[in-house]
Design a protein around this motif. Structure first.
Motif, PDB file in Angstrom:
ATOM      1  N   PRO A 241      -8.490  -0.334  -6.210  1.00 38.31           N
ATOM      2  CA  PRO A 241      -7.154  -0.338  -5.591  1.00 38.31           C
ATOM      3  C   PRO A 241      -6.402  -1.625  -5.913  1.00 38.31           C
TER       4      PRO A 241
ATOM      5  N   GLY B 226      -5.109   1.584  -2.442  1.00 36.95           N
ATOM      6  CA  GLY B 226      -4.555   2.506  -3.423  1.00 36.95           C
ATOM      7  C   GLY B 226      -4.824   3.947  -3.050  1.00 36.95           C
ATOM      8  N   ASP B 227      -3.814   4.789  -3.255  1.00 36.61           N
ATOM      9  CA  ASP B 227      -3.963   6.217  -3.037  1.00 36.61           C
ATOM     10  C   ASP B 227      -4.680   6.830  -4.238  1.00 36.61           C
TER      11      ASP B 227
ATOM     12  N   GLY C  12      -7.254   7.564   0.010  1.00 32.82           N
ATOM     13  CA  GLY C  12      -7.618   6.553  -0.968  1.00 32.82           C
ATOM     14  C   GLY C  12      -8.536   5.509  -0.371  1.00 32.82           C
TER      15      GLY C  12
ATOM     16  N   TYR D   4      -9.253   1.326   0.841  1.00 36.10           N
ATOM     17  CA  TYR D   4      -8.748   0.039   1.303  1.00 36.10           C
ATOM     18  C   TYR D   4      -9.904  -0.954   1.232  1.00 36.10           C
TER      19      TYR D   4
END
Length: 119
Positions: A19, A30-31, A45, A47
């Protein structure tokens, strides 16, 4: 009749997906995937937080998170504070203000009621 819909696979996403940095020097998010429902999108996503500056985040959407590696210290404005480790699941309601910190690193997988990139 509608055409059949195929599922999507994200091979080794937990270990391979990196991410991008989103805040401070140590907060990455990030997704990986977002639903195609424009009226009620869902994004999922990873973290990652590394030791350093705590991240204070105010949720503008509902989110669920499972800790998949490492550990976090998670607190909110009510005074609630917990040590989160692998396997712990959290619900962060819209409007909550959450502080994340870690003594080393933490990795969580999230699912949020929001559009792609809207964290």
């Amino acid at each position: 009749m509608a055409a059949p819909l195929a599922f999507k696979q994200f091979v080794q996403a937990q270990t391979e997906f990196k991410p991008p940095l989103i805040a401070n020097e140590n907060a990455f998010l990030g997704d990986v995937a977002t639903s195609t429902d424009a009226t009620a999108p869902i994004s999922a996503g990873f973290y990652r937080l590394e030791k350093g500056t705590p991240l204070v985040y105010e949720y503008t959407y509902d989110e669920m998170k499972i800790i998949v590696d490492g550990e976090y210290e998670i607190s909110d404005e009510t005074g609630q504070k917990v040590r989160a480790t692998k396997g712990d699941v959290f619900y962060f309601p819209k409007g909550s203000k959450i502080t994340f910190t870690t003594p080393s690193f933490g990795l969580g997988f999230f699912v949020g009621q929001r559009a792609n990139g809207a964290a």
